[in-house]
Write a protein that holds these residues in place. Sequence first.
Motif, PDB file in Angstrom:
ATOM      1  N   ILE A  36       0.841  -1.205   0.000  1.00  0.00           N
ATOM      2  CA  ILE A  36       0.000   0.000   0.000  1.00  0.00           C
ATOM      3  C   ILE A  36       0.872   1.249   0.000  1.00  0.00           C
ATOM      4  CG2 ILE A  36      -1.679   1.325   1.346  1.00  0.00           C
ATOM      5  CD1 ILE A  36      -2.814  -1.422   2.285  1.00  0.00           C
ATOM      6  N   ALA A  37       1.952   1.235   0.774  1.00  0.00           N
ATOM      7  CA  ALA A  37       2.884   2.364   0.779  1.00  0.00           C
ATOM      8  C   ALA A  37       3.535   2.550  -0.584  1.00  0.00           C
ATOM      9  CB  ALA A  37       3.943   2.161   1.856  1.00  0.00           C
ATOM     10  N   MET A  38       3.834   1.445  -1.249  1.00  0.00           N
ATOM     11  CA  MET A  38       4.483   1.515  -2.567  1.00  0.00           C
ATOM     12  C   MET A  38       3.583   2.176  -3.612  1.00  0.00           C
ATOM     13  SD  MET A  38       6.316  -2.223  -2.497  1.00  0.00           S
ATOM     14  CE  MET A  38       6.744  -2.284  -4.231  1.00  0.00           C
ATOM     15  N   ILE A  39       2.290   1.816  -3.612  1.00  0.00           N
ATOM     16  CA  ILE A  39       1.408   2.433  -4.609  1.00  0.00           C
ATOM     17  C   ILE A  39       1.180   3.905  -4.300  1.00  0.00           C
ATOM     18  CG2 ILE A  39       0.280   0.252  -5.160  1.00  0.00           C
ATOM     19  CD1 ILE A  39      -2.169   1.214  -3.564  1.00  0.00           C
ATOM     20  N   LYS A  40       1.207   4.241  -3.002  1.00  0.00           N
ATOM     21  CA  LYS A  40       1.025   5.640  -2.631  1.00  0.00           C
ATOM     22  C   LYS A  40       2.171   6.511  -3.152  1.00  0.00           C
ATOM     23  CE  LYS A  40      -1.141   8.974  -0.520  1.00  0.00           C
ATOM     24  NZ  LYS A  40      -0.153  10.014  -0.721  1.00  0.00           N
ATOM     25  N   ILE A  41       3.327   5.896  -3.369  1.00  0.00           N
ATOM     26  CA  ILE A  41       4.463   6.591  -3.962  1.00  0.00           C
ATOM     27  C   ILE A  41       4.383   6.551  -5.483  1.00  0.00           C
ATOM     28  CG2 ILE A  41       6.972   6.579  -4.267  1.00  0.00           C
ATOM     29  CD1 ILE A  41       6.218   7.426  -1.500  1.00  0.00           C
ATOM     30  N   ALA A  42       4.227   5.352  -6.023  1.00  0.00           N
ATOM     31  CA  ALA A  42       4.389   5.142  -7.466  1.00  0.00           C
ATOM     32  C   ALA A  42       3.258   5.724  -8.302  1.00  0.00           C
ATOM     33  CB  ALA A  42       4.522   3.647  -7.757  1.00  0.00           C
ATOM     34  N   VAL A  43       2.016   5.584  -7.844  1.00  0.00           N
ATOM     35  CA  VAL A  43       0.886   5.961  -8.691  1.00  0.00           C
ATOM     36  C   VAL A  43       0.764   7.465  -8.896  1.00  0.00           C
ATOM     37  CG1 VAL A  43      -1.614   5.848  -8.973  1.00  0.00           C
ATOM     38  CG2 VAL A  43      -0.350   3.837  -8.179  1.00  0.00           C
ATOM     39  N   PRO A  44       0.809   8.287  -7.838  1.00  0.00           N
ATOM     40  CA  PRO A  44       0.755   9.732  -8.095  1.00  0.00           C
ATOM     41  C   PRO A  44       1.890  10.209  -9.000  1.00  0.00           C
ATOM     42  CG  PRO A  44       0.348   9.297  -5.787  1.00  0.00           C
ATOM     43  CD  PRO A  44       0.793   7.999  -6.388  1.00  0.00           C
ATOM     44  N   ARG A  45       3.084   9.641  -8.820  1.00  0.00           N
ATOM     45  CA  ARG A  45       4.204  10.035  -9.684  1.00  0.00           C
ATOM     46  C   ARG A  45       3.899   9.708 -11.142  1.00  0.00           C
ATOM     47  NH1 ARG A  45       9.635   7.901  -6.470  1.00  0.00           N
ATOM     48  NH2 ARG A  45       9.607   9.441  -4.760  1.00  0.00           N
ATOM     49  N   ALA A  46       3.407   8.508 -11.389  1.00  0.00           N
ATOM     50  CA  ALA A  46       3.090   8.106 -12.755  1.00  0.00           C
ATOM     51  C   ALA A  46       1.987   8.973 -13.333  1.00  0.00           C
ATOM     52  CB  ALA A  46       2.680   6.633 -12.784  1.00  0.00           C
ATOM     53  N   SER A  47       0.953   9.210 -12.540  1.00  0.00           N
ATOM     54  CA  SER A  47      -0.166  10.024 -13.007  1.00  0.00           C
ATOM     55  C   SER A  47       0.272  11.440 -13.348  1.00  0.00           C
ATOM     56  CB  SER A  47      -1.273  10.045 -11.944  1.00  0.00           C
ATOM     57  OG  SER A  47      -2.427  10.697 -12.420  1.00  0.00           O
ATOM     58  N   ILE A  48       1.079  12.033 -12.479  1.00  0.00           N
ATOM     59  CA  ILE A  48       1.593  13.381 -12.737  1.00  0.00           C
ATOM     60  C   ILE A  48       2.407  13.406 -14.024  1.00  0.00           C
ATOM     61  CG2 ILE A  48       3.261  15.107 -11.911  1.00  0.00           C
ATOM     62  CD1 ILE A  48       2.369  14.331  -9.053  1.00  0.00           C
ATOM     63  N   ASN A  49       3.271  12.407 -14.205  1.00  0.00           N
ATOM     64  CA  ASN A  49       4.115  12.360 -15.408  1.00  0.00           C
ATOM     65  C   ASN A  49       3.279  12.295 -16.681  1.00  0.00           C
ATOM     66  OD1 ASN A  49       6.428  12.395 -13.865  1.00  0.00           O
ATOM     67  ND2 ASN A  49       6.767  10.191 -13.956  1.00  0.00           N
ATOM     68  N   VAL A  50       2.275  11.426 -16.682  1.00  0.00           N
ATOM     69  CA  VAL A  50       1.454  11.236 -17.877  1.00  0.00           C
ATOM     70  C   VAL A  50       0.635  12.491 -18.173  1.00  0.00           C
ATOM     71  CG1 VAL A  50      -0.428   9.898 -18.890  1.00  0.00           C
ATOM     72  CG2 VAL A  50       1.357   8.737 -17.577  1.00  0.00           C
ATOM     73  N   ILE A  51       0.011  13.031 -17.145  1.00  0.00           N
ATOM     74  CA  ILE A  51      -0.815  14.231 -17.349  1.00  0.00           C
ATOM     75  C   ILE A  51       0.056  15.403 -17.790  1.00  0.00           C
ATOM     76  CG2 ILE A  51      -2.373  15.874 -16.246  1.00  0.00           C
ATOM     77  CD1 ILE A  51      -3.155  13.553 -14.314  1.00  0.00           C
ATOM     78  N   ASP A  52       1.247  15.512 -17.224  1.00  0.00           N
ATOM     79  CA  ASP A  52       2.152  16.601 -17.600  1.00  0.00           C
ATOM     80  C   ASP A  52       2.561  16.493 -19.069  1.00  0.00           C
ATOM     81  OD1 ASP A  52       3.862  18.899 -16.537  1.00  0.00           O
ATOM     82  OD2 ASP A  52       5.366  17.631 -17.505  1.00  0.00           O
ATOM     83  N   ARG A  53       2.808  15.280 -19.535  1.00  0.00           N
ATOM     84  CA  ARG A  53       3.151  15.101 -20.953  1.00  0.00           C
ATOM     85  C   ARG A  53       1.979  15.512 -21.852  1.00  0.00           C
ATOM     86  NH1 ARG A  53       5.021   9.595 -19.068  1.00  0.00           N
ATOM     87  NH2 ARG A  53       7.202   9.881 -18.472  1.00  0.00           N
ATOM     88  N   ALA A  54       0.775  15.156 -21.415  1.00  0.00           N
ATOM     89  CA  ALA A  54      -0.406  15.536 -22.197  1.00  0.00           C
ATOM     90  C   ALA A  54      -0.548  17.051 -22.248  1.00  0.00           C
ATOM     91  CB  ALA A  54      -1.655  14.898 -21.599  1.00  0.00           C
ATOM     92  N   ILE A  55      -0.321  17.705 -21.126  1.00  0.00           N
ATOM     93  CA  ILE A  55      -0.380  19.176 -21.089  1.00  0.00           C
ATOM     94  C   ILE A  55       0.625  19.761 -22.063  1.00  0.00           C
ATOM     95  CG2 ILE A  55       0.139  21.195 -19.646  1.00  0.00           C
ATOM     96  CD1 ILE A  55      -1.085  19.660 -17.285  1.00  0.00           C
ATOM     97  N   GLN A  56       1.818  19.176 -22.098  1.00  0.00           N
ATOM     98  CA  GLN A  56       2.868  19.672 -22.987  1.00  0.00           C
ATOM     99  C   GLN A  56       2.449  19.573 -24.452  1.00  0.00           C
ATOM    100  OE1 GLN A  56       5.298  21.113 -21.564  1.00  0.00           O
ATOM    101  NE2 GLN A  56       6.778  21.508 -23.193  1.00  0.00           N
ATOM    102  N   VAL A  57       1.795  18.482 -24.819  1.00  0.00           N
ATOM    103  CA  VAL A  57       1.340  18.299 -26.201  1.00  0.00           C
ATOM    104  C   VAL A  57       0.200  19.262 -26.533  1.00  0.00           C
ATOM    105  CG1 VAL A  57       0.213  16.676 -27.780  1.00  0.00           C
ATOM    106  CG2 VAL A  57       2.127  15.914 -26.366  1.00  0.00           C
ATOM    107  N   PHE A  58      -0.638  19.541 -25.567  1.00  0.00           N
ATOM    108  CA  PHE A  58      -1.741  20.478 -25.784  1.00  0.00           C
ATOM    109  C   PHE A  58      -1.273  21.932 -25.815  1.00  0.00           C
ATOM    110  CE2 PHE A  58      -4.531  16.984 -25.212  1.00  0.00           C
ATOM    111  CZ  PHE A  58      -5.801  17.387 -25.599  1.00  0.00           C
ATOM    112  N   GLY A  59      -0.080  22.185 -25.283  1.00  0.00           N
ATOM    113  CA  GLY A  59       0.412  23.560 -25.266  1.00  0.00           C
ATOM    114  C   GLY A  59      -0.417  24.426 -24.339  1.00  0.00           C
ATOM    115  N   GLY A  60      -0.695  25.656 -24.764  1.00  0.00           N
ATOM    116  CA  GLY A  60      -1.450  26.587 -23.924  1.00  0.00           C
ATOM    117  C   GLY A  60      -2.816  26.059 -23.535  1.00  0.00           C
ATOM    118  N   ALA A  61      -3.450  25.288 -24.429  1.00  0.00           N
ATOM    119  CA  ALA A  61      -4.773  24.743 -24.125  1.00  0.00           C
ATOM    120  C   ALA A  61      -4.732  23.794 -22.934  1.00  0.00           C
ATOM    121  CB  ALA A  61      -5.333  24.015 -25.344  1.00  0.00           C
TER     122      ALA A  61
END
Length: 399
Positions: free
Chosen positions: A335-360
Amino acid sequence: MHTIFSEGVEKLKQDVESFMEEFVYPNESVYEKQLNEGNSRWSIPPIIEELKNKAKQRGLWNLFLPNAHEETGLSNYEYAPLCELMGRSLIGPEVFNCNPPDSGNMEILLRYGNHEQKEKWLKPLLAGEIRSCFVMTEPQVASSDATNIEGSIQRDGEEYVINAKKWWSTGAIDPRCKVAIFMGKSDKHALKHEQQSMVLVPMDSPGVKIVRYLPVFGYDHAPIGHAEIHFENVRVPVSNILYKEGKGFEIAQARLGPGRIHHCMRAIGAAERAIELLCKRAKERIAFGSTLAEKDVIKEIIAESRIEIDQARLLTLHAAHKMDSEGAKAARKEIAMIKIAVPRASINVIDRAIQVFGGAGVTEDFPLAAHWANARTLRILDGPDQVHLRDIGRLELKK
């Protein structure tokens, strides 16, 4: 552990996914429009109650209750993919009455509440008629260590007198919020982990004062919100104690196991939606003579995102399976491991999507910015990364 679900769970997955496609995604903009058109952003958009009624009619209701739901009897493992689908939308969990903090509070009442408490508070929560909040965190102490809590619960005859300054009480501003589960110290001289108790406090009790709402990266999260609440000589009957005095820490620990799995699966759902939006945008957007999807750098970030999402999901399913089969204590490391790994992964993926969308990507025209803010906050909720890293390290050393 296997990754094949029963026919019943697969049917529920299909039903939830269809409901999301047919009703939830198309009404996200309606929800925001109604929220901004009202007299106050702290009033409830009518569409949310319409969607809740539709979900209830279809039997897609209270699916989070592990091994207790009469119709589904879902384990944490079986509920996980449903929770992921709900997490793809910011309004999704509430539509199915599977939203925090109510889901965790309902689990507490189900497990520790007496008959009177269940009749008064659990029944209307299960029906989606009221909402609740969980009141633990305090501004003046490091609340990641629950033994630091200073809020006072003092017995005076047949009443408890409560005094405290609390904050980050999610849902407290919602006009439907009728009860708080308050955690404070009832005996400062008891053993370290037996000083705390939990008490049910009606939100209309004299002395309960909502001082302000707390925005998250500029998001007010109306109409639910996060509140700073002051309790000034608030009196409640002794019968409002949950379980018994000195068991507050025990109850808090029991609440966190399923709650962390739910948080993580919702975050994976947000990441899945982000990668879908990323791919769609990359196929449609043209820059420097070709679509973004044709550029190797975009293919690379899509690949990295898929790898991280699938790793996070499998790790979370493993934690859920272990908790179901061996108990929350045995699954503490997972449970401690997912609490570390999942938010990091989610942030990374969403951040990449934001980068592709640019200002939008940083506007409210798309859900990416709001999902990113939620994922970043998740690194603090239910204990910051550093607390879980410490625990994982300790457990590895003990091996």
